[in-house]
Design an enzyme around this catalytic site. Structure first.
Site, short mmCIF file in Angstrom:
data_model
loop_
_atom_site.label_atom_id
_atom_site.label_comp_id
_atom_site.label_asym_id
_atom_site.label_seq_id
_atom_site.Cartn_x
_atom_site.Cartn_y
_atom_site.Cartn_z
N ALA A 22 1.31 -1.07 -0.11
CA ALA A 22 -0.10 0.17 0.50
C ALA A 22 0.63 0.94 -0.61
CB ALA A 22 -0.88 -0.75 0.71
N SER A 23 1.05 2.19 -1.57
CA SER A 23 1.60 3.43 -1.24
C SER A 23 1.46 4.44 0.29
CB SER A 23 1.83 3.60 -3.18
OG SER A 23 1.72 3.00 -3.13
#
Length: 353
Positions: free
Chosen positions: A55-56
């Site tokens: 997840a960025s």
């Protein structure tokens, strides 16, 4: 999951069952979170070797969605589903029927599909190679990649409506860094500027094999190589992550990989590896030493890689050391081209290693 610990500058472990408070704290923090290592072969508990899904960082996600500039009623294609969070944000904004997301890893795609379903969001989650886009849903008004690419697949341009926008982290083999590019599609081409420096996991088809020193530099080759010196200093050259110079050097020196070693005894070697058009290996090493006005250079192979890199450095310096926002990219059916300030002065760039 394995969030990035800013203080330690390394991945750490967060186990929801063992410490739910710590887990949720990281889940809500502005840090990137790795959710898979080594294409799923590593389960933990510690970090694996290569991060392969995540997840960025939320602030980067927000900035890229601002670049994407979606409007009511538009259709969006996302490349790289990951956890499904970015697709969920788009589905919340536009409605699930207008969002398609493609994920190459079947297990990751299924987990995201389930999470989005449980959240009451309904984007179409496709298991497939993101390079191909997803023609059944085309044309799209917006295309966004949440993985780094070494070239913009022309399928994305073909599947984007006239006047549509493609947003992607783009980089070269020179290093692991990327810059977000925002391209506007018109008449079979896509062109636009870079907006910010980032670092993303690469599209699996664009990872490329790691360079093995012994495969490029022959035994005894350093001692026998041509020797010279350079007046470029370590401070001038090694500007660090998220700075313009490494990105620009990748634009100007095709197919070149840089590897800077740690400093020992006041000396730091910086290596460069590459191949020529016939596949023959070339290499160079610059030895920076504290307190020395010049550095020693040795080069081998058909290319003189340091000469190419040094020329690119001076090209950049002579133009006022422009930041990444002054550079742009144009993509058409024949390839991709970088430019400074004006697309009329573009030069070809090769994303292959």
């Amino acid at each position: 999951m394995w969030p990035f610990d800013v203080g330690a500058q390394a991945s750490t472990v967060a186990d929801r069952s063992a410490d739910p408070g710590r887990w949720h704290g990281y889940a809500e923090a502005d840090v990137p979170v790795v959710t898979q290592w080594d294409d799923g072969r590593h389960a933990g508990p510690g970090p694996g070797k290569v991060a392969t899904s995540s997840a960025s960082m939320p602030s980067v996600v927000a900035a890229m969605l601002a670049d994407l500039d979606v409007r009511d009623g538009q259709a969006v294609l996302e490349i790289g589903t990951g956890t499904g969070w970015n697709a969920g944000l788009l589905a919340h904004r536009l409605g699930g029927a207008r969002v398609t997301t493609v994920e190459v890893d079947a297990a990751v795609a299924e987990a995201a599909r389930d999470a989005l379903r449980r959240a009451g969001l309904g984007p179409t989650v496709v298991t497939g190679d993101g390079r191909d886009g997803y023609r059944p849903g085309a044309p799209y008004d917006r295309v966004i990649a949440t993985c780094g690419v070494r070239e913009i697949p022309y399928a994305w341009v073909e599947q984007t409506a006239l006047g549509g926008i493609v947003v992607a982290p783009w980089g070269t083999p020179y290093g692991n860094g990327d810059a977000v590019v925002r391209l506007v599609v018109a008449d079979g081409t896509a062109s636009g500027r870079f907006t910010r420096l980032v670092e993303f996991m690469k599209l699996r088809a664009h990872r490329g094999p790691a360079v093995r020193h012994g495969d490029v530099v022959p035994y005894g080759g350093v001692e026998a190589a041509e020797e010279s010196t350079t007046g470029v200093t370590e401070a001038e050259f090694l500007t660090g992550r998220y700075t313009a110079l490494p990105f620009v050097l990748g634009l100007r020196v095709p197919g070149c990989v840089q590897a800077a070693a740690g400093k020992r005894g006041g000396a730091r070697p910086v290596w460069f590896y590459g191949r020529d058009g016939r596949g023959e290996a070339s290499w160079a090493v610059v030895m920076f030493r504290d307190g020395r006005p010049t550095a020693t250079v040795r080069q081998g192979g058909p290319r003189r890689l340091w000469d190419e890199v040094e020329a690119a450095y001076h090209w950049w310096a002579e133009r006022g050391r422009p930041g990444v926002g002054r550079f742009g990219l144009t993509v058409d059916g024949d390839g991709q081209y970088a430019w400074l300030d004006d697309p009329a002065g573009a030069w070809p760039v090769d994303g292959a290693r």
